[in-house]
Design an enzyme around this catalytic site. Sequence first.
Site, short mmCIF file in Angstrom:
data_model
loop_
_atom_site.label_atom_id
_atom_site.label_comp_id
_atom_site.label_asym_id
_atom_site.label_seq_id
_atom_site.Cartn_x
_atom_site.Cartn_y
_atom_site.Cartn_z
N HIS A 1 30.78 105.31 41.86
CA HIS A 1 30.56 105.49 40.72
C HIS A 1 29.51 104.75 40.44
O HIS A 1 29.29 103.60 40.20
CB HIS A 1 32.07 104.70 40.00
CG HIS A 1 31.72 104.54 38.53
ND1 HIS A 1 31.23 106.00 37.32
CD2 HIS A 1 30.91 103.78 37.39
CE1 HIS A 1 31.16 105.68 36.46
NE2 HIS A 1 31.01 103.72 35.67
N ARG B 1 34.22 107.20 29.11
CA ARG B 1 33.76 107.78 28.25
C ARG B 1 34.15 109.46 27.63
O ARG B 1 33.94 109.59 26.39
CB ARG B 1 32.32 108.02 27.99
CG ARG B 1 31.22 108.23 26.99
CD ARG B 1 29.67 108.35 27.31
NE ARG B 1 29.63 107.13 28.32
CZ ARG B 1 29.14 106.49 27.49
NH1 ARG B 1 28.90 106.01 25.95
NH2 ARG B 1 28.95 105.46 28.31
N ARG C 1 27.38 98.96 20.42
CA ARG C 1 26.62 99.45 21.61
C ARG C 1 24.92 99.50 21.12
O ARG C 1 23.98 99.09 22.37
CB ARG C 1 26.97 101.25 22.17
CG ARG C 1 28.66 101.31 22.29
CD ARG C 1 29.44 102.54 22.92
NE ARG C 1 27.96 102.81 23.87
CZ ARG C 1 27.52 104.45 23.91
NH1 ARG C 1 26.88 104.99 22.44
NH2 ARG C 1 26.46 104.73 24.54
N CYS D 1 25.10 87.81 10.65
CA CYS D 1 24.08 86.86 10.16
C CYS D 1 23.32 87.12 11.95
O CYS D 1 22.88 85.72 12.50
CB CYS D 1 23.93 84.66 10.30
SG CYS D 1 25.23 85.05 8.32
N TYR E 1 33.60 102.77 24.40
CA TYR E 1 32.64 101.18 24.25
C TYR E 1 32.93 101.06 22.97
O TYR E 1 31.51 100.57 22.97
CB TYR E 1 31.61 101.76 24.94
CG TYR E 1 32.07 102.09 26.49
CD1 TYR E 1 32.77 100.42 27.54
CD2 TYR E 1 31.53 103.42 26.76
CE1 TYR E 1 32.89 101.86 28.69
CE2 TYR E 1 31.77 103.86 28.14
CZ TYR E 1 32.56 102.78 28.92
OH TYR E 1 33.15 103.65 30.27
C1 LIG Z 1 33.34 102.62 33.43
C2 LIG Z 1 33.59 102.83 34.82
C3 LIG Z 1 34.14 104.06 34.74
C4 LIG Z 1 34.02 105.42 33.41
O1 LIG Z 1 32.45 105.35 33.52
P1 LIG Z 1 32.21 106.02 32.02
O2 LIG Z 1 30.67 106.19 31.97
O3 LIG Z 1 32.63 105.52 30.87
O4 LIG Z 1 32.71 107.60 32.92
C5 LIG Z 1 35.20 105.02 35.84
N1 LIG Z 1 35.08 104.36 37.14
C6 LIG Z 1 35.10 103.23 37.23
C7 LIG Z 1 34.64 102.09 38.67
C8 LIG Z 1 34.38 102.45 35.78
O5 LIG Z 1 33.88 100.68 36.62
#
Ligand SMILES: *Cc1c(COP(=O)(O)O)cnc(C)c1O
Length: 425
Positions: free
Chosen positions: A193, A273, A309, A345, A381
């Site tokens: 990832h 997401r 965000r 604030c 998020y």
């Molecule tokens: C955050 C995360 C995701 C999801 O990421 P997105 O960009 O929201 O799709 C998938 N796998 C791992 C290990 C993550 O930490």
Amino acid sequence: MQTAPPFSTSRTDIAGQSVSDLAAQFGTPLYVYDIDPIEQRIRDLSMFDVIRFAQKACGNLAILDRVRKRGVVVDAVSAGEIRRAIAAGYSAQPGSHDIVYTADIFDAESLDLVIEHGLMVNCGSPDMISQLGERRPGSDVTLRINPGFGHGHSQKTNTGGQQSKHGIWHTQIDDCLLRADQSGITITGLHMHIGSGTDLQHLGEVCGAMEKAAIQVGRTIKTISAGGGLPIPYKDGETYVDLAKYFELWDGVRNRLSEQFGHPIELEIEPGRFLTAESGSLIAEVRSVKKVGDNLFTLVDAGFNDLARPVMYGAHHPISVAAAAGAVDASQRESIEMVIGGPLCESGDIFTQREGGFVDSRLLPIVRVGDFIVIENAGAYGFVMASNYNSKTRAAEVLIEDGQAKLIRKRETFEDLVRGEVIPD
Ligand SMILES: *Cc1c(COP(=O)(O)O)cnc(C)c1O
């Protein structure tokens, strides 16, 4: 490649429910989720063997329950997320892969829970292999690999390369195999990832790195995970990733490995997401409209305590205006450039800002106090990053399904805010 339809700057409803009615019934600020886009995104990914929702994107129990009922499994990055998944009905039996603990460390509580429930683990550090081996020799694990490069929509979301703390560095696979042998652990899968916001050319490199790593580990590999990072459009003109091509690349890796190893390889995807972002909106009420030099500030009752965000990443969210009950429809009004800010604030409490904290304006229908601002694509998020900064209670959450708006999290109260605080004698 599919381009998103242009975002409208005015609206009357969310998924058929009037914005002013929702505000009257549940109060503001309010998170509203529409089940339909979530269902659609699950269908879009149905060619993958397993869809594993990264629950950190939107962890409300009701959302987890609804995706679970549609065949989606989850990952958990903490003890709290393990408990959340179990509370939402996910199976936590040894041998079940419904919940995978995927993190770069075990803390004491998460390791205890993993052992107690026999959960599958995706290790992001070599130390995790040994730590699991001590408590549960003979386990299967998967490894999260950092292929040596990354890609993210911001430095804060880049999850590969040598600046990233995530995953096992690609040259340490041999060390992991050794540790696994010493602990009687079998590496049955690999996971990559490498960052939110991916493109297809880059993905080709990721796939190549996955194939190489899998061959290095060898025939014990039964699953590969493409991780998350599928983008969604936040601005006019932005496109969806071409899912057919995306799948084709990963399917190719899977098929080659399957042929090489002589057994089927399961292909997982792990979106956060992509599943929930477009389902969620944050409704805020306009509380003040004021001129500040050349700028027109629209101040609303939601702040970065509700949606972090923009201040955190300079993220752009589509924003639309909904009229107060009885007021002229927003689509009938003239538009004007405005800066939208919250009640905190902090000068960073601005929803219309760029990365680096530069204040931007947005062309939106003229608003008055009592109208509503709807911050869209806030379902990932969003609420999960909400805080109690400035002693603000966290917003309520509502799910729209079957034409009904259902409360799925009560607005916090002052009692919630100070629970656990102690004034010693
Ligand atoms: C955050 C995360 C995701 C999801 O990421 P997105 O960009 O929201 O799709 C998938 N796998 C791992 C290990 C993550 O930490």
